[in-house]
Design a protein around this motif. Structure first.
Motif, PDB file in Angstrom:
ATOM      1  N   UNK A 164       7.392  -6.339  -0.830  1.00  0.00           N
ATOM      2  CA  UNK A 164       6.262  -5.434  -0.983  1.00  0.00           C
ATOM      3  C   UNK A 164       5.474  -5.421   0.324  1.00  0.00           C
ATOM      4  N   UNK A 165       4.734  -4.322   0.549  1.00  0.00           N
ATOM      5  CA  UNK A 165       3.966  -4.170   1.784  1.00  0.00           C
ATOM      6  C   UNK A 165       2.599  -3.576   1.451  1.00  0.00           C
ATOM      7  N   UNK A 166       1.548  -4.247   1.904  1.00  0.00           N
ATOM      8  CA  UNK A 166       0.199  -3.691   1.832  1.00  0.00           C
ATOM      9  C   UNK A 166      -0.005  -2.851   3.082  1.00  0.00           C
TER      10      UNK A 166
ATOM     11  N   UNK B 208      -3.180  -8.347   8.687  1.00  0.00           N
ATOM     12  CA  UNK B 208      -4.157  -9.167   9.405  1.00  0.00           C
ATOM     13  C   UNK B 208      -4.619 -10.310   8.516  1.00  0.00           C
ATOM     14  N   UNK B 209      -5.459 -11.168   9.106  1.00  0.00           N
ATOM     15  CA  UNK B 209      -5.920 -12.358   8.382  1.00  0.00           C
ATOM     16  C   UNK B 209      -6.758 -12.000   7.176  1.00  0.00           C
ATOM     17  N   UNK B 210      -7.520 -10.911   7.256  1.00  0.00           N
ATOM     18  CA  UNK B 210      -8.363 -10.489   6.143  1.00  0.00           C
ATOM     19  C   UNK B 210      -7.519 -10.161   4.916  1.00  0.00           C
ATOM     20  N   UNK B 211      -6.497  -9.329   5.097  1.00  0.00           N
ATOM     21  CA  UNK B 211      -5.634  -8.964   3.983  1.00  0.00           C
ATOM     22  C   UNK B 211      -4.894 -10.161   3.414  1.00  0.00           C
TER      23      UNK B 211
ATOM     24  N   UNK C 159       2.615 -10.048   8.945  1.00  0.00           N
ATOM     25  CA  UNK C 159       3.689  -9.649   9.842  1.00  0.00           C
ATOM     26  C   UNK C 159       3.228  -8.524  10.756  1.00  0.00           C
ATOM     27  N   UNK C 160       3.695  -8.534  11.999  1.00  0.00           N
ATOM     28  CA  UNK C 160       3.511  -7.392  12.880  1.00  0.00           C
ATOM     29  C   UNK C 160       4.304  -6.209  12.348  1.00  0.00           C
ATOM     30  N   UNK C 161       3.857  -5.009  12.695  1.00  0.00           N
ATOM     31  CA  UNK C 161       4.485  -3.799  12.177  1.00  0.00           C
ATOM     32  C   UNK C 161       5.974  -3.726  12.506  1.00  0.00           C
TER      33      UNK C 161
END
Length: 335
Positions: A206-208, A173-176, A190-192
């Motif tokens: 990498x993925x948060x 999301x925009x926050x992350x 990115x969408x899931x």
């Protein structure tokens, strides 16, 4: 936000017409889209919801689970789809709806909730505010499912801030995204459903996300390192069309409430065990787990988080201020 054409919505509504009949119909079958995997905690809670609902309505209402984005919808699509009546009910990641209302970003504010109990307290305080927004959009908010704490899955070890900055990191999301940018990292939202294809293509390295999300998607096929950040515990929520809900009998409405309570209990009781189980599974699959992140990374992220929370409070006004005031008082922490 309109992500589907009028013709498509109309066609979908015809396909779902049987589900929108009043309480006199013998049986209603509701498609319930969820873009996440059928082994995820939101899916487990969704199945519990459907089981209770079918049992208490004696088969009058049946949930047809549509996991893994099988209907072709993302969480952003589902908000409009449910509000318009194109689908009667859905399970959606709430923070991806931040473009509709900034309040939806609450559960992904970085380092706000540091435990499952704090995340639950935050949900209980914020639920009336969420309910108001859904009600304004012709929807009824039913229950929430937490994700395990978000950390960093990566292709290479992350031992320092320089390692962190060298990665191209997916956020949800925009926050992350803005938090990582503030920490001078390379972030892409990115969408899931796009994450694994991008990992396979080398578009990201990498993925948060949570241990839960990564384990269900078998991230270890692409990413062999996980660094715990305890970044946030974001939420999936189940929401249904208000017209459909209003057409139900009193007994059916009670069944909806009972099913929601059961699903929520499954969610919050299961999240800590899920985290422990995910770590075990990840280790078996060869993932190197770093449970304490390097100090320079945590310092950069916590510094980056403050302006994000301040910005959220400005955008959400009195509702945001009231929420955080009540939350910090409840957990005994200062702003």
């Amino acid at each position: 936000m309109k992500t589907f054409s009028f013709k498509f919505a109309l066609a979908t509504s015809f396909l779902c017409a049987a589900a929108f009949a009043g309480p006199t119909q013998a049986k209603q079958v509701w498609d319930m889209p969820n873009e996440y995997n059928d082994t995820s905690l939101p899916a487990e809670a969704q199945r519990a919801f459907g089981d209770v609902l079918m049992r208490e309505t004696k088969g009058e209402i049946v949930i047809k689970n549509q996991f893994g984005g099988s209907m072709g919808y993302r969480s952003q699509d589902q908000f409009d789809m449910v509000g318009s009546g194109a689908v009667p009910i859905a399970n959606s990641n709430i923070t991806t709806l931040g473009g509709i209302n900034s309040y939806f970003l609450l559960s992904s504010l970085p380092f706000l909730a540091n435990s499952a109990q704090e995340a639950k307290t935050l949900w209980e305080i914020s639920k009336p505010y969420y309910q108001k927004i859904f009600d304004q959009n012709n929807q009824v908010l039913l229950y929430a499912t937490p994700w395990t704490p978000a950390g960093l899955w990566s292709k290479t070890p992350v031992k320092s801030l320089n390692d962190f900055k060298s990665l191209k990191i997916r956020t949800w999301d925009a926050t992350g995204t803005q938090t990582l940018i503030n920490a001078h990292a390379n972030a892409v939202q990115l969408n899931w459903g796009d994450v694994v294809p991008q990992l396979a293509a080398g578009g990201i390295d990498a993925v948060l996300t949570s241990t839960e999300g990564g384990s269900n998607a078998k991230f270890w096929e692409h990413l062999k390192y996980f660094t715990s950040l305890n970044y946030s515990m974001s939420l999936n929520v189940t929401h249904m069309n208000k017209d459909v809900y209003n057409d139900l009998s009193d007994d059916q409405k009670k069944a909806i409430v009972d099913a929601s309570l059961k699903a929520e209990a499954v969610s919050w009781e299961g999240v800590v065990k899920r985290q422990e189980g995910n770590f075990v599974e990840m280790a078996k699959e060869g993932v190197h787990i770093q449970k304490t992140a390097p100090a320079d990374i945590m310092q950069a992220l916590t510094s980056a988080a403050k302006p994000i929370i301040d910005s959220w409070m400005q955008k959400t006004g009195a509702d945001g201020q009231s929420t955080l005031d009540a939350y910090y008082t409840a957990i005994g922490r200062k702003h």
